[in-house]
Design a protein around this motif. Structure first.
Motif, PDB file in Angstrom:
ATOM      1  N   LYS A   1       0.854  -1.192   0.000  1.00  0.00           N
ATOM      2  CA  LYS A   1       0.000   0.000   0.000  1.00  0.00           C
ATOM      3  C   LYS A   1       0.888   1.240   0.000  1.00  0.00           C
ATOM      4  O   LYS A   1       1.849   1.321   0.770  1.00  0.00           O
ATOM      5  CB  LYS A   1      -0.928   0.019   1.214  1.00  0.00           C
ATOM      6  CG  LYS A   1      -2.016  -1.039   1.151  1.00  0.00           C
ATOM      7  CD  LYS A   1      -2.966  -0.786  -0.011  1.00  0.00           C
ATOM      8  CE  LYS A   1      -4.046  -1.848  -0.082  1.00  0.00           C
ATOM      9  NZ  LYS A   1      -4.903  -1.696  -1.257  1.00  0.00           N
TER      10      LYS A   1
ATOM     11  N   GLN B   1       0.274   7.730   2.209  1.00  0.00           N
ATOM     12  CA  GLN B   1      -0.390   8.985   1.863  1.00  0.00           C
ATOM     13  C   GLN B   1       0.524  10.146   2.235  1.00  0.00           C
ATOM     14  O   GLN B   1       1.486   9.983   2.976  1.00  0.00           O
ATOM     15  CB  GLN B   1      -1.729   9.101   2.583  1.00  0.00           C
ATOM     16  CG  GLN B   1      -1.655   9.172   4.089  1.00  0.00           C
ATOM     17  CD  GLN B   1      -3.045   9.277   4.714  1.00  0.00           C
ATOM     18  OE1 GLN B   1      -4.066   9.187   4.036  1.00  0.00           O
ATOM     19  NE2 GLN B   1      -3.089   9.460   6.011  1.00  0.00           N
TER      20      GLN B   1
ATOM     21  N   ALA C   1      -3.108  16.933  -0.975  1.00  0.00           N
ATOM     22  CA  ALA C   1      -3.137  15.650  -0.272  1.00  0.00           C
ATOM     23  C   ALA C   1      -3.303  14.517  -1.269  1.00  0.00           C
ATOM     24  O   ALA C   1      -4.102  14.606  -2.195  1.00  0.00           O
ATOM     25  CB  ALA C   1      -4.272  15.640   0.745  1.00  0.00           C
ATOM     26  N   PHE C   2      -2.528  13.465  -1.061  1.00  0.00           N
ATOM     27  CA  PHE C   2      -2.677  12.235  -1.834  1.00  0.00           C
ATOM     28  C   PHE C   2      -3.115  11.146  -0.866  1.00  0.00           C
ATOM     29  O   PHE C   2      -2.403  10.819   0.091  1.00  0.00           O
ATOM     30  CB  PHE C   2      -1.373  11.852  -2.516  1.00  0.00           C
ATOM     31  CG  PHE C   2      -1.391  10.487  -3.170  1.00  0.00           C
ATOM     32  CD1 PHE C   2      -2.403  10.130  -4.039  1.00  0.00           C
ATOM     33  CD2 PHE C   2      -0.385   9.568  -2.914  1.00  0.00           C
ATOM     34  CE1 PHE C   2      -2.430   8.878  -4.645  1.00  0.00           C
ATOM     35  CE2 PHE C   2      -0.398   8.316  -3.511  1.00  0.00           C
ATOM     36  CZ  PHE C   2      -1.419   7.970  -4.376  1.00  0.00           C
ATOM     37  N   ARG C   3      -4.296  10.613  -1.120  1.00  0.00           N
ATOM     38  CA  ARG C   3      -4.829   9.526  -0.308  1.00  0.00           C
ATOM     39  C   ARG C   3      -4.985   8.308  -1.203  1.00  0.00           C
ATOM     40  O   ARG C   3      -5.968   8.203  -1.949  1.00  0.00           O
ATOM     41  CB  ARG C   3      -6.157   9.936   0.324  1.00  0.00           C
ATOM     42  CG  ARG C   3      -5.969  11.036   1.356  1.00  0.00           C
ATOM     43  CD  ARG C   3      -7.257  11.438   2.047  1.00  0.00           C
ATOM     44  NE  ARG C   3      -6.995  12.418   3.090  1.00  0.00           N
ATOM     45  CZ  ARG C   3      -6.806  13.720   2.883  1.00  0.00           C
ATOM     46  NH1 ARG C   3      -6.836  14.193   1.658  1.00  0.00           N
ATOM     47  NH2 ARG C   3      -6.565  14.538   3.887  1.00  0.00           N
ATOM     48  N   PRO C   4      -4.009   7.409  -1.167  1.00  0.00           N
ATOM     49  CA  PRO C   4      -4.074   6.218  -2.024  1.00  0.00           C
ATOM     50  C   PRO C   4      -5.375   5.457  -1.817  1.00  0.00           C
ATOM     51  O   PRO C   4      -5.893   5.368  -0.699  1.00  0.00           O
ATOM     52  CB  PRO C   4      -2.868   5.390  -1.555  1.00  0.00           C
ATOM     53  CG  PRO C   4      -1.942   6.397  -0.946  1.00  0.00           C
ATOM     54  CD  PRO C   4      -2.814   7.429  -0.320  1.00  0.00           C
TER      55      PRO C   4
ATOM     56  N   ASP D   1      -8.030   6.251  -3.831  1.00  0.00           N
ATOM     57  CA  ASP D   1      -9.095   7.185  -4.221  1.00  0.00           C
ATOM     58  C   ASP D   1      -9.725   6.821  -5.564  1.00  0.00           C
ATOM     59  O   ASP D   1     -10.542   7.558  -6.096  1.00  0.00           O
ATOM     60  CB  ASP D   1      -8.560   8.613  -4.270  1.00  0.00           C
ATOM     61  CG  ASP D   1      -7.437   8.813  -5.291  1.00  0.00           C
ATOM     62  OD1 ASP D   1      -7.080   7.852  -6.008  1.00  0.00           O
ATOM     63  OD2 ASP D   1      -6.903   9.940  -5.364  1.00  0.00           O
TER      64      ASP D   1
ATOM     65  N   THR E   1       8.376  11.931   3.320  1.00  0.00           N
ATOM     66  CA  THR E   1       7.639  11.215   2.273  1.00  0.00           C
ATOM     67  C   THR E   1       8.594  10.386   1.419  1.00  0.00           C
ATOM     68  O   THR E   1       8.306   9.231   1.095  1.00  0.00           O
ATOM     69  CB  THR E   1       6.827  12.197   1.416  1.00  0.00           C
ATOM     70  OG1 THR E   1       5.938  12.922   2.265  1.00  0.00           O
ATOM     71  CG2 THR E   1       6.029  11.478   0.351  1.00  0.00           C
TER      72      THR E   1
ATOM     73  N   GLY F   1      -4.798   1.954  -4.360  1.00  0.00           N
ATOM     74  CA  GLY F   1      -3.740   2.399  -3.462  1.00  0.00           C
ATOM     75  C   GLY F   1      -2.538   1.484  -3.395  1.00  0.00           C
ATOM     76  O   GLY F   1      -1.673   1.637  -2.529  1.00  0.00           O
TER      77      GLY F   1
END
Length: 196
Positions: free
Chosen positions: A28, A31, A44-47, A49, A126, A145
């Motif tokens: 995974k 984020q 923001a990156f929210r895997p 999505d 990150t 994700g």
């Protein structure tokens, strides 16, 4: 001589501590929420999505990053129309390298017409979470994700010498609903200038 050897060993261990293992294909994706140098807003990156995403660790100063920059811009323009989201992230320490500051990032991104956000990884956290080692270093994450490709943009920074187009091959496979045929390649470029 022994003191020199011990000193060099300690330097090597310290450098290794800065670099975690590269994120495994099938894992995974982490984020993140980072400042976009172009407009000062947090992106923001929210895997998971639902979007196919490309995360590229890059920077202002590296000759390899500069050489691949036109190709990354070209690929972003080509694949964004197919629903792929691109994120460029600069993890280099601006306190040691002024060219990596938000102001310099903004100048570069606007001057070259980046069609994606150019994000500042101010504490290099990150990059560490992804296990990035160099600039540029590419990660392709599917809509659920999960990391599906990790490595180089292409196998040569010189377009006329390219034999393998790593990033576009991975995107084409995923967009066609197929597994990525070559899931990992060895990213090459300049070492990341870690925030200590």
């Amino acid at each position: 001589m022994r003191k020199l050897f011990v000193f060099l060993m300690l330097i090597g261990l310290a450098a290794a501590a800065c670099i975690g293992d590269e994120l495994a294909v099938g894992a995974k994706a982490p984020q993140f929420a980072l400042v976009n140098a172009i407009d000062g807003r947090t992106v923001a990156f929210r895997p998971g999505d639902g979007k196919l995403s490309v995360v590229v660790f890059t920077c202002n100063q590296c000759p390899y990053a500069k050489a691949f920059e036109p190709r990354i811009i070209e690929l972003a323009r080509q694949y964004q129309s197919k629903g792929v989201t691109f994120y460029a992230i600069d993890p280099n320490d601006e306190s040691q390298y002024a060219v990596e500051s938000l102001a310099e990032m903004k100048a570069r991104a606007t001057g070259r017409g980046y069609p994606f956000p150019y994000l500042k990884d101010g504490d290099s956290a990150t990059a560490r979470a992804y296990g990035a080692r160099v600039t540029p270093h590419v990660y392709v994450i599917d809509g659920g994700g999960t990391l599906r490709y990790r490595g180089y943009v292409d196998d040569s920074a010189k377009p006329e010498e390219r034999r393998t187009t790593g990033l576009s091959n991975a995107l084409d496979d995923l967009l066609a609903g197929k597994p990525v045929s070559n899931q990992t390649t060895r990213a090459f470029g300049c070492t990341i200038k870690w925030k200590s």
